[in-house]
Design a protein around this motif. Structure first.
Motif, PDB file in Angstrom:
ATOM      1  N   HIS A 153       0.829  -1.205   0.000  1.00  0.00           N
ATOM      2  CA  HIS A 153       0.000   0.000   0.000  1.00  0.00           C
ATOM      3  C   HIS A 153       0.866   1.259   0.000  1.00  0.00           C
ATOM      4  O   HIS A 153       1.838   1.347   0.766  1.00  0.00           O
ATOM      5  CB  HIS A 153      -0.894   0.017   1.245  1.00  0.00           C
ATOM      6  N   VAL A 154       0.470   2.213  -0.837  1.00  0.00           N
ATOM      7  CA  VAL A 154       1.158   3.505  -0.900  1.00  0.00           C
ATOM      8  C   VAL A 154       0.108   4.614  -0.780  1.00  0.00           C
ATOM      9  O   VAL A 154      -0.875   4.634  -1.526  1.00  0.00           O
ATOM     10  CB  VAL A 154       1.947   3.670  -2.205  1.00  0.00           C
ATOM     11  N   VAL A 155       0.319   5.516   0.159  1.00  0.00           N
ATOM     12  CA  VAL A 155      -0.595   6.633   0.376  1.00  0.00           C
ATOM     13  C   VAL A 155      -0.277   7.733  -0.638  1.00  0.00           C
ATOM     14  O   VAL A 155       0.850   8.235  -0.685  1.00  0.00           O
ATOM     15  CB  VAL A 155      -0.467   7.185   1.810  1.00  0.00           C
ATOM     16  N   VAL A 156      -1.261   8.122  -1.457  1.00  0.00           N
ATOM     17  CA  VAL A 156      -1.049   9.183  -2.435  1.00  0.00           C
ATOM     18  C   VAL A 156      -1.739  10.488  -2.032  1.00  0.00           C
ATOM     19  O   VAL A 156      -1.372  11.559  -2.510  1.00  0.00           O
ATOM     20  CB  VAL A 156      -1.508   8.761  -3.848  1.00  0.00           C
ATOM     21  N   ARG A 157      -2.736  10.399  -1.147  1.00  0.00           N
ATOM     22  CA  ARG A 157      -3.362  11.597  -0.576  1.00  0.00           C
ATOM     23  C   ARG A 157      -3.788  11.273   0.845  1.00  0.00           C
ATOM     24  O   ARG A 157      -3.991  10.103   1.195  1.00  0.00           O
ATOM     25  CB  ARG A 157      -4.561  12.077  -1.409  1.00  0.00           C
ATOM     26  N   SER A 158      -3.959  12.342   1.645  1.00  0.00           N
ATOM     27  CA  SER A 158      -4.254  12.130   3.059  1.00  0.00           C
ATOM     28  C   SER A 158      -5.161  13.240   3.591  1.00  0.00           C
ATOM     29  O   SER A 158      -5.100  14.390   3.129  1.00  0.00           O
ATOM     30  CB  SER A 158      -2.949  12.108   3.861  1.00  0.00           C
ATOM     31  N   GLY A 159      -5.989  12.868   4.555  1.00  0.00           N
ATOM     32  CA  GLY A 159      -6.831  13.862   5.221  1.00  0.00           C
ATOM     33  C   GLY A 159      -8.078  14.214   4.439  1.00  0.00           C
ATOM     34  O   GLY A 159      -8.455  13.552   3.468  1.00  0.00           O
ATOM     35  N   LYS A 160      -8.702  15.309   4.834  1.00  0.00           N
ATOM     36  CA  LYS A 160      -9.988  15.694   4.256  1.00  0.00           C
ATOM     37  C   LYS A 160      -9.871  16.683   3.095  1.00  0.00           C
ATOM     38  O   LYS A 160     -10.811  16.838   2.317  1.00  0.00           O
ATOM     39  CB  LYS A 160     -10.879  16.302   5.347  1.00  0.00           C
ATOM     40  N   GLN A 161      -8.728  17.348   2.998  1.00  0.00           N
ATOM     41  CA  GLN A 161      -8.584  18.348   1.939  1.00  0.00           C
ATOM     42  C   GLN A 161      -8.645  17.701   0.565  1.00  0.00           C
ATOM     43  O   GLN A 161      -7.917  16.747   0.271  1.00  0.00           O
ATOM     44  CB  GLN A 161      -7.266  19.104   2.084  1.00  0.00           C
ATOM     45  N   GLY A 162      -9.517  18.203  -0.294  1.00  0.00           N
ATOM     46  CA  GLY A 162      -9.666  17.667  -1.637  1.00  0.00           C
ATOM     47  C   GLY A 162     -10.801  16.677  -1.794  1.00  0.00           C
ATOM     48  O   GLY A 162     -11.152  16.310  -2.922  1.00  0.00           O
ATOM     49  N   LEU A 163     -11.382  16.213  -0.679  1.00  0.00           N
ATOM     50  CA  LEU A 163     -12.520  15.302  -0.782  1.00  0.00           C
ATOM     51  C   LEU A 163     -13.660  15.996  -1.523  1.00  0.00           C
ATOM     52  O   LEU A 163     -13.938  17.171  -1.314  1.00  0.00           O
ATOM     53  CB  LEU A 163     -12.990  14.866   0.604  1.00  0.00           C
ATOM     54  N   GLY A 164     -14.309  15.257  -2.401  1.00  0.00           N
ATOM     55  CA  GLY A 164     -15.407  15.806  -3.177  1.00  0.00           C
ATOM     56  C   GLY A 164     -14.994  16.528  -4.434  1.00  0.00           C
ATOM     57  O   GLY A 164     -15.849  17.048  -5.157  1.00  0.00           O
ATOM     58  N   GLU A 165     -13.682  16.568  -4.748  1.00  0.00           N
ATOM     59  CA  GLU A 165     -13.185  17.241  -5.938  1.00  0.00           C
ATOM     60  C   GLU A 165     -12.590  16.223  -6.904  1.00  0.00           C
ATOM     61  O   GLU A 165     -12.010  15.219  -6.485  1.00  0.00           O
ATOM     62  CB  GLU A 165     -12.106  18.256  -5.569  1.00  0.00           C
ATOM     63  N   TRP A 166     -12.708  16.489  -8.212  1.00  0.00           N
ATOM     64  CA  TRP A 166     -12.030  15.654  -9.200  1.00  0.00           C
ATOM     65  C   TRP A 166     -10.553  16.027  -9.239  1.00  0.00           C
ATOM     66  O   TRP A 166     -10.207  17.198  -9.426  1.00  0.00           O
ATOM     67  CB  TRP A 166     -12.653  15.851 -10.580  1.00  0.00           C
ATOM     68  N   LEU A 167      -9.695  15.026  -9.044  1.00  0.00           N
ATOM     69  CA  LEU A 167      -8.255  15.247  -8.967  1.00  0.00           C
ATOM     70  C   LEU A 167      -7.525  14.310  -9.923  1.00  0.00           C
ATOM     71  O   LEU A 167      -7.945  13.166 -10.143  1.00  0.00           O
ATOM     72  CB  LEU A 167      -7.758  15.017  -7.537  1.00  0.00           C
ATOM     73  N   ASP A 168      -6.428  14.783 -10.483  1.00  0.00           N
ATOM     74  CA  ASP A 168      -5.598  13.997 -11.399  1.00  0.00           C
ATOM     75  C   ASP A 168      -4.438  13.366 -10.632  1.00  0.00           C
ATOM     76  O   ASP A 168      -3.820  14.008  -9.779  1.00  0.00           O
ATOM     77  CB  ASP A 168      -5.033  14.885 -12.502  1.00  0.00           C
ATOM     78  N   GLU A 169      -4.130  12.106 -10.975  1.00  0.00           N
ATOM     79  CA  GLU A 169      -3.011  11.394 -10.349  1.00  0.00           C
ATOM     80  C   GLU A 169      -2.146  10.766 -11.430  1.00  0.00           C
ATOM     81  O   GLU A 169      -2.638  10.376 -12.497  1.00  0.00           O
ATOM     82  CB  GLU A 169      -3.519  10.286  -9.406  1.00  0.00           C
ATOM     83  N   ARG A 170      -0.850  10.653 -11.147  1.00  0.00           N
ATOM     84  CA  ARG A 170       0.092   9.988 -12.046  1.00  0.00           C
ATOM     85  C   ARG A 170       1.181   9.342 -11.206  1.00  0.00           C
ATOM     86  O   ARG A 170       1.776   9.998 -10.342  1.00  0.00           O
ATOM     87  CB  ARG A 170       0.703  10.995 -13.024  1.00  0.00           C
ATOM     88  N   ARG A 171       1.439   8.050 -11.443  1.00  0.00           N
ATOM     89  CA  ARG A 171       2.488   7.332 -10.697  1.00  0.00           C
ATOM     90  C   ARG A 171       3.357   6.552 -11.677  1.00  0.00           C
ATOM     91  O   ARG A 171       2.844   5.890 -12.594  1.00  0.00           O
ATOM     92  CB  ARG A 171       1.890   6.350  -9.683  1.00  0.00           C
ATOM     93  N   ASN A 172       4.675   6.617 -11.483  1.00  0.00           N
ATOM     94  CA  ASN A 172       5.605   5.803 -12.253  1.00  0.00           C
ATOM     95  C   ASN A 172       5.698   4.441 -11.577  1.00  0.00           C
ATOM     96  O   ASN A 172       6.205   4.324 -10.452  1.00  0.00           O
ATOM     97  CB  ASN A 172       6.979   6.462 -12.332  1.00  0.00           C
ATOM     98  N   LEU A 173       5.185   3.418 -12.230  1.00  0.00           N
ATOM     99  CA  LEU A 173       5.088   2.085 -11.633  1.00  0.00           C
ATOM    100  C   LEU A 173       6.459   1.453 -11.426  1.00  0.00           C
ATOM    101  O   LEU A 173       6.695   0.764 -10.421  1.00  0.00           O
ATOM    102  CB  LEU A 173       4.218   1.190 -12.510  1.00  0.00           C
ATOM    103  N   TYR A 174       7.350   1.666 -12.361  1.00  0.00           N
ATOM    104  CA  TYR A 174       8.696   1.080 -12.259  1.00  0.00           C
ATOM    105  C   TYR A 174       9.436   1.656 -11.051  1.00  0.00           C
ATOM    106  O   TYR A 174      10.001   0.918 -10.233  1.00  0.00           O
ATOM    107  CB  TYR A 174       9.463   1.340 -13.546  1.00  0.00           C
ATOM    108  N   LYS A 175       9.398   2.988 -10.945  1.00  0.00           N
ATOM    109  CA  LYS A 175      10.098   3.637  -9.827  1.00  0.00           C
ATOM    110  C   LYS A 175       9.465   3.274  -8.487  1.00  0.00           C
ATOM    111  O   LYS A 175      10.167   3.034  -7.495  1.00  0.00           O
ATOM    112  CB  LYS A 175      10.098   5.150 -10.019  1.00  0.00           C
ATOM    113  N   ASP A 176       8.126   3.233  -8.438  1.00  0.00           N
ATOM    114  CA  ASP A 176       7.458   2.908  -7.177  1.00  0.00           C
ATOM    115  C   ASP A 176       7.742   1.477  -6.754  1.00  0.00           C
ATOM    116  O   ASP A 176       7.963   1.201  -5.576  1.00  0.00           O
ATOM    117  CB  ASP A 176       5.943   3.117  -7.311  1.00  0.00           C
TER     118      ASP A 176
END
Length: 390
Positions: free
Chosen positions: A320-343
C-alpha cells in the motif's frame, strides 16, 4: 510498518468506540433467528404443490470450518435459492463483525466451484449434481476454487456467532418460484432476492471481481457529475470487493498509471495499516510475479507512506502507498500519475517483467463506515504508447 504499540492504540480506539455505542444503545440488536424461521415457514407451507422440490434449514456455527452438508442434494441444472440470518464476530470487544453475505459461501457437489452472494440471499443454477455445502470464510481465505483453505482450520476457533440458512430447491426457475412464494406473503427477503435477480450483474463491462474475495454490487458504470465523462462509481458499506481488468504490458522505466478520481467519503477514520482498521478505497496494479501495488487516500497517514498489507493472507502480496491524506480535496475531481517502475523499485524491490492487471479495491468490513469514490480516465503509459482502460 506499524509497531505493536500502534496496533494496541488502534485496538483501544475501536474498543472505546464499541463501548460507547453499547452504552448509548446504538448497537444493532442481534439477528432474531427464531423470527426468521417463523416468518418463512408459513410461506413454504402455503405454496402450491409442485413449485418446490425440497427445502432444508441449517444452523451453522461461525466457528465451524468449511464445509457443512446442508441436508440437500441437488441435480445438475437445479435452480436453488438460499436465505441467511445471523452474524459472526471476530472480536466482540472491538465490535468486529462481518455480514452473512461475506461470511457464508456455498458449493454444489464435492468438486464444484465455490461461490457466495452479494446479499443475505442468493439464487443460482447448480453447475453439477451432489450434496449442497455451506462454509465459513473469515478469518481464512480460499486457496482453490473448490474451497481448499490457505490456513489451518484452527483459525476458526476464535469466531463467535451462528447462522441460520434456509435452502429452497425449485422445480422450475428461481424467479418464478420466488414470485409464487411471494403470493403467500410479502416477506421482504423474497422481494429483495427477486429484485437482485432482475437487476443482474452490475460489474462494469470488461471488469470482473476477484474470485476468492467474491462478487459485490460496489462498482457500477456511470458518468461524472456533469454527465460528460464516463466513470466507474464505487459505493461501499460493510462490504468488500476487488474489481479487475486484465492487461498485458511490459514494466519498463517509462511505465506509468494515470487516473482521475473524486473521493467523496473515506471508509475509515483511523490509520489503515493495522488489521482491524484496514478499510480503504484504492486503484492497484498487479504484476506477473503475483504481487500488486495499491494507491489509496488515507484518513490520517502521510503521503508517500508505504507498508505491506496487514492482513495475514495478503502479507507479502499487496503493498500500500498513500497518495493523498486527510480531508482536503474530498469531493473534488483530482488527477493522479504514478511511475510504476520507480514505485516498485522504491517500495518493493527489483521490478518484475510485466503488468498483468489493474484493480479497484473497496473495503469497509472492519469499521463498517460508508465510502464512496468515482474513477475516470484511467491510462497505462508505456514505452510503446498508452492503453486506455476507462
Amino acid at each position: 510498518m506499524p509497531s505493536l504499540l500502534t496496533d494496541l492504540s488502534v485496538a483501544s480506539q475501536l474498543f472505546l468506540r464499541a463501548t460507547g455505542r453499547r452504552l448509548k444503545g446504538q448497537q444493532a440488536p442481534a439477528p432474531d433467528l427464531e423470527a426468521f424461521r417463523e416468518a418463512m415457514d408459513p410461506l413454504l407451507q402455503g405454496i402450491a404443490p409442485g413449485v418446490i422440490k425440497q427445502t432444508a434449514w441449517l444452523d451453522m456455527p461461525a466457528n465451524q470450518p468449511p464445509w457443512t452438508h446442508s441436508g440437500v442434494t441437488v441435480d445438475e441444472g437445479d435452480d436453488v435459492s438460499y436465505f441467511l440470518a445471523g452474524q459472526v464476530f471476530a472480536s466482540k470487544a472491538l465490535d468486529l463483525q462481518f455480514q452473512p453475505s461475506l461470511q457464508v459461501w456455498c458449493r454444489a457437489g464435492d468438486t464444484g466451484e465455490i461461490f457466495r452472494g452479494t446479499r443475505d440471499s442468493h439464487s443460482f443454477k447448480a453447475s453439477q449434481g451432489g450434496p449442497l455445502y455451506f462454509g465459513n470464510y473469515f478469518p481464512s481465505t480460499w486457496q482453490t476454487p473448490q474451497g481448499e483453505l490457505t490456513t489451518d482450520t484452527d483459525v476458526y476457533k476464535g469466531n463467535q456467532g451462528l447462522f441460520r440458512i434456509l435452502v429452497i430447491v425449485w422445480s422450475e426457475r428461481a424467479a418464478d418460484g420466488l414470485r409464487a412464494l411471494l403470493g403467500t406473503g410479502k416477506e421482504p427477503r423474497l422481494v429483495d432476492e427477486l429484485a437482485r435477480l432482475e437487476q443482474g450483474d452490475t460489474a462494469p463491462e470488461g471488469w470482473k471481481y476477484l474470485w476468492h474475495v467474491g462478487p459485490a454490487e460496489i462498482f457500477r458504470e456511470g458518468h461524472s457529475g456533469d454527465g460528460s465523462t464516463p466513470c466507474i462509481h464505487c459505493r461501499t458499506h460493510k462490504d468488500v470487493g476487488i474489481l479487475q481488468h486484465d492487461v498485458d504490458q511490459a514494466l519498463t522505466p517509462e511505465s506509468e498509471i494515470r487516473w482521475r478520481w473524486c473521493v467523496n467519503k473515506l471508509p475509515s477514520t483511523l490509520r489503515e495499516d493495522t488489521l482491524p482498521s484496514h478499510d480503504y478505497l484504492s486503484i492497484a496494479v498487479e504484476f506477473d510475479n503475483g504481487r500488486d501495488i495499491t494507491y489509496y487516500w488515507s484518513a490520517t497517514l502521510p503521503e508517500g507512506y508505504g507498508y505491506d498489507c496487514p492482513l495475514p493472507n495478503w502479507k507479502g502480496i499487496e503493498y500500500h502507498v498513500v497518495v493523498r491524506s486527510g480531508k482536503q480535496g474530498l469531493g473534488e475531481w483530482l488527477d493522479e500519475r504514478r511511475n510504476l517502475y520507480k514505485d516498485y523499485k522504491k517500495y518493493m524491490g527489483e521490478p518484475p517483467p510485466r503488468i498483468t492487471r489493474v484493480w479497484f479495491i473497496a473495503n469497509s468490513i472492519f469499521q463498517r463506515i460508508e465510502g464512496s469514490c468515482d474513477y475516470a480516465d484511467i491510462h497505462l503509459e508505456g514505452a510503446k504508447g498508452s492503453v486506455r482502460l476507462l
